[in-house]
Scaffold this active site. Structure first.
Site, mmCIF file in Angstrom:
data_model
loop_
_atom_site.group_PDB
_atom_site.id
_atom_site.type_symbol
_atom_site.label_atom_id
_atom_site.label_comp_id
_atom_site.label_asym_id
_atom_site.label_seq_id
_atom_site.Cartn_x
_atom_site.Cartn_y
_atom_site.Cartn_z
ATOM 1 N N HIS A 196 72.630 16.570 70.771
ATOM 2 C CA HIS A 196 73.660 17.134 69.896
ATOM 3 C C HIS A 196 75.054 16.695 70.305
ATOM 4 O O HIS A 196 75.943 16.624 69.475
ATOM 5 C CB HIS A 196 73.494 18.647 69.790
ATOM 6 C CG HIS A 196 72.298 18.983 68.948
ATOM 7 N ND1 HIS A 196 71.054 19.128 69.484
ATOM 8 C CD2 HIS A 196 72.163 19.092 67.607
ATOM 9 C CE1 HIS A 196 70.188 19.347 68.515
ATOM 10 N NE2 HIS A 196 70.831 19.338 67.365
ATOM 11 N N GLU A 440 60.568 19.467 60.454
ATOM 12 C CA GLU A 440 60.970 18.856 61.723
ATOM 13 C C GLU A 440 59.818 18.770 62.708
ATOM 14 O O GLU A 440 59.934 18.175 63.768
ATOM 15 C CB GLU A 440 62.081 19.685 62.372
ATOM 16 C CG GLU A 440 63.272 19.910 61.472
ATOM 17 C CD GLU A 440 64.417 20.564 62.208
ATOM 18 O OE1 GLU A 440 65.223 19.848 62.795
ATOM 19 O OE2 GLU A 440 64.487 21.812 62.191
ATOM 20 N N ASP A 464 64.285 15.680 65.012
ATOM 21 C CA ASP A 464 63.223 16.429 65.674
ATOM 22 C C ASP A 464 61.850 15.944 65.251
ATOM 23 O O ASP A 464 60.923 15.904 66.058
ATOM 24 C CB ASP A 464 63.376 17.930 65.381
ATOM 25 C CG ASP A 464 64.403 18.547 66.310
ATOM 26 O OD1 ASP A 464 64.351 18.262 67.524
ATOM 27 O OD2 ASP A 464 65.290 19.287 65.833
ATOM 28 N N CYS A 511 68.040 14.901 56.384
ATOM 29 C CA CYS A 511 69.345 15.153 57.002
ATOM 30 C C CYS A 511 69.404 14.779 58.477
ATOM 31 O O CYS A 511 70.362 15.100 59.158
ATOM 32 C CB CYS A 511 69.749 16.613 56.808
ATOM 33 S SG CYS A 511 68.658 17.771 57.635
HETATM 34 C C1 PEP Z 1 67.036 17.022 62.811
HETATM 35 O O1 PEP Z 1 66.301 17.462 63.706
HETATM 36 O O2 PEP Z 1 66.841 15.922 62.243
HETATM 37 C C2 PEP Z 1 68.215 17.782 62.388
HETATM 38 C C3 PEP Z 1 68.939 17.393 61.384
HETATM 39 O O3 PEP Z 1 68.528 18.909 63.115
HETATM 40 P P1 PEP Z 1 69.288 18.846 64.542
HETATM 41 O O4 PEP Z 1 69.676 17.410 64.787
HETATM 42 O O5 PEP Z 1 70.454 19.750 64.458
HETATM 43 O O6 PEP Z 1 68.241 19.319 65.468
HETATM 44 MG MG MG Z 2 66.518 19.541 64.255
#
Ligand code: PEP
Ligand code: MG
Length: 577
Positions: A196, A440, A464, A511
């Site tokens: 992140h 995910e 994920d 996303c």
């Molecule tokens: C993902 O896992 O692709 C996602 C968009 O969520 P995050 O990156 O916040 O875990």
């Molecule tokens: Mg995620």
């Protein structure tokens, strides 16, 4: 001077040229020294002086925080100031210096480990995470102690202006703070490109490299280096002509971004007339401005966990309501997909990987919807806030990390109860607020047809999904080579989710970082994806590719990719030239 090139993983494109500041976040390098009885008094004074300087630094930062910053940043600094008053961090190390006749760094480390142990045993997951604050404060004092006597003036709030920070790892919270302090690039020794922190650096447009092992050993404070984010390399010892060359590359990159602005007001229409929706991912309030600036059609992912960072207590329902309402108002009727809290895994580890008492597999543990269902005191105010905000625009509620239909049923039940409560409280909300879920976990993709029948939309979180499908920790640079969006298993799961959504007649978005990566746009179009959500920095480039693509042609290519045991071989045909 010889040129030194260190390789890592580029997390955001672009060049940064600046002076190195090395920071120490881990505690591993602290050594113990035995002091003579005469030295103890001096060591006590040294420790007290470092506390005073730490306090001065924080007060200085606090006084200069711009009004535009979210209130929680100020609260975060206040918390650290309070900790500097706490006898656990002030008196206890003094006692250790006296009784063990040891150096201040060691005493502080011992005391820190004891405090953290107490925090680790707490049931309240939120409180347990406060250990990160302890570490921030301890690291600050350690840095002052290690810097020696010349550490005098408190750093200004533009402390990192024009600087490239080199550290072992960075928490998302630190990244935000350093951005406000003017940092122009990051180099971390650990961490994966999907952590992140990396995602945040990308969305803030800060060139960054992760996984540059031993960077702090090879790079020296104050030397000027170049980060080439695209090629994942940091160059030191460059002579003026080479530096000038990289400054020119930097300008060319800015020009390229400027030229892309021509796409801002164009529709995202493919050559064969298919309308593609390009949404933005947002985390911080300023991401709203960035998303509007590139003409995003809405928000496909609002990572609300950033509202919960850098503070002592979770934001209350009203504070959350205001944040969600402001985002909805800013997007003037365009959809804003608010994802419920997804803390856990690297959103609380913050690089402290050495600590043994953390869960062994945090990514498989109590995170996201699992944590929320376990902690109604955290979840229910957020859901109420989202429901209340929903009347200010086109809100969508999204649940992260779904693994089974039971979780959907539980969420639906809670939402029903909260709607009833709000009615009783005479508080308005959108009774039709769409509820979507993230795909995910491989199990969710495999059962996407079940989920799709119970939800209003799906969104594929490839960060994920790839991590769990390929069993590779997204934050661990040593297995980063396994990150492969084109792995046949990943493509099959994405395809399953898309097919399930389409069969159920509900929209499916994607996303994860893959949505903003130009290598995969044409493949995803061919697979039938019509909604992409990405950080704003990529949106115009993706739009450019969309407008040059013929989906009819790409379907054929995508079919081949799905049948292939090595879809990577098709990459050159999928990537725009
Ligand atoms: C993902 O896992 O692709 C996602 C968009 O969520 P995050 O990156 O916040 O875990
Ligand atoms: Mg995620």
């Amino acid at each position: 001077m010889a040129v030194c090139a260190l390789h890592g993983i580029g997390v955001s494109r672009g060049y940064a040229i600046g002076q190195i500041v090395r920071l120490q976040r881990d505690q591993a390098e602290i050594a113990k020294y035995h002091l003579s009885a005469q030295q103890v008094d001096l060591e006590i004074q040294r420790f007290q002086r470092s506390l005073a300087i730490a306090k001065q630094e924080l007060q200085h930062t606090r006084a200069r925080l711009p009004d535009s910053l979210p209130a929680e940043i100020g609260a975060f600094v206040d918390t650290h100031l309070l900790m500097l008053e706490d006898s656990l961090l002030t008196d206890a190390p003094l006692e250790l210096i006296r009784t063990q006749q040891c150096n201040a760094e060691w005493a502080l480390k011992i005391q820190r480990d004891q405090i953290v142990q107490v925090f680790e045993t707490m049931d309240d997951i939120y409180l347990r995470d406060r250990r990160d604050d302890i570490d921030h404060v301890v690291t600050r004092i350690q840095r002052i102690l290690l810097d020696g006597a010349d550490h005098t003036a408190p750093p200004p709030s533009n402390r990192f202006s024009g600087r490239i920070v080199v550290t072992d790892d960075l928490s998302p919270a630190d990244t935000i703070l350093m951005q406000y302090q003017g940092v122009c690039g990051f180099i971390t020794e650990f961490g994966g490109p999907l952590s992140h922190t990396a995602i945040l650096a990308r969305s803030l447009g800060i060139p960054a490299l992760v996984g540059v092992h031993n960077a702090r050993r090879y790079l020296q404070d104050h030397e000027t280096v170049v980060i080439d984010g695209q090629h994942g390399v940091v160059l030191a010892g460059l002579e003026p002509p080479l530096l000038a060359y990289y400054r020119q590359r930097q300008r060319a990159e800015q020009q390229r971004l400027q030229q892309l602005r021509a796409f801002r007001n164009r529709p995202a229409l493919t050559l064969d007339g298919l309308n593609i929706t390009l949404h933005a991912n947002i985390e911080l309030p300023e991401d709203i401005t960035a998303a509007l600036d590139v003409g995003a059609a809405g928000v496909g992912l609002y990572r609300t966990e950033f509202l919960f960072m850098n503070r002592d207590h979770p934001p209350c329902e009203d504070e959350q309501f205001e944040a969600y309402r402001d985002a909805l108002i800013a997007f003037e009727g365009r959809p804003v997909t608010i994802r419920t809290l997804d803390i856990g895994a690297d959103k609380q580890i913050d690089g402290e990987r050495q600590n043994r008492s953390r869960p062994t597999n945090p990514a498989l543990g109590l995170r996201a919807i699992r944590l929320c269902l376990r902690e109604p005191a955290l979840f229910r105010p957020q859901l109420r806030a989202i429901l209340r905000a929903s009347i200010y625009g086109q809100a969508r509620l999204m649940i992260p990390m779904l693994a089974s239909i039971q979780e959907v049923i539980q969420v639906l039940q809670i939402v029903r109860e909260l709607k009833k409560q709000l009615q009783d409280d005479r508080l308005p909300f959108d009774p039709q607020l769409p509820l979507g879920g993230m795909i995910e976990i491989p199990a969710a993709a495999l059962c996407a047809d079940h989920l799709a029948r119970n939800l209003d939309f799906l969104s594929i979180g490839t960060n994920d999904l790839i991590q769990y499908t390929l069993a590779m920790d997204r934050t661990d640079d040593s297995v980063n080579y396994l990150y492969d969006p084109l792995h046949p298993a990943v493509l099959k799961l994405i395809h399953m989710a898309l097919t399930a959504g389409h069969a159920a007649g509900i929209p499916v978005s994607l996303c994860g970082e893959m949505a903003g990566d130009t290598h995969y746009t044409r493949l995803l179009l061919g697979l039938g994806l019509t909604q992409f959500s990405m950080h704003s920095g990529s949106l115009l480039e993706i739009k450019q590719i969309v407008t040059n693509s013929d989906v009819g042609e790409l379907r054929q290519l995508a079919r081949q990719a799905l049948l292939s045991d090595q879809p990577q071989d098709l990459l050159s045909r999928l990537t725009p030239q």
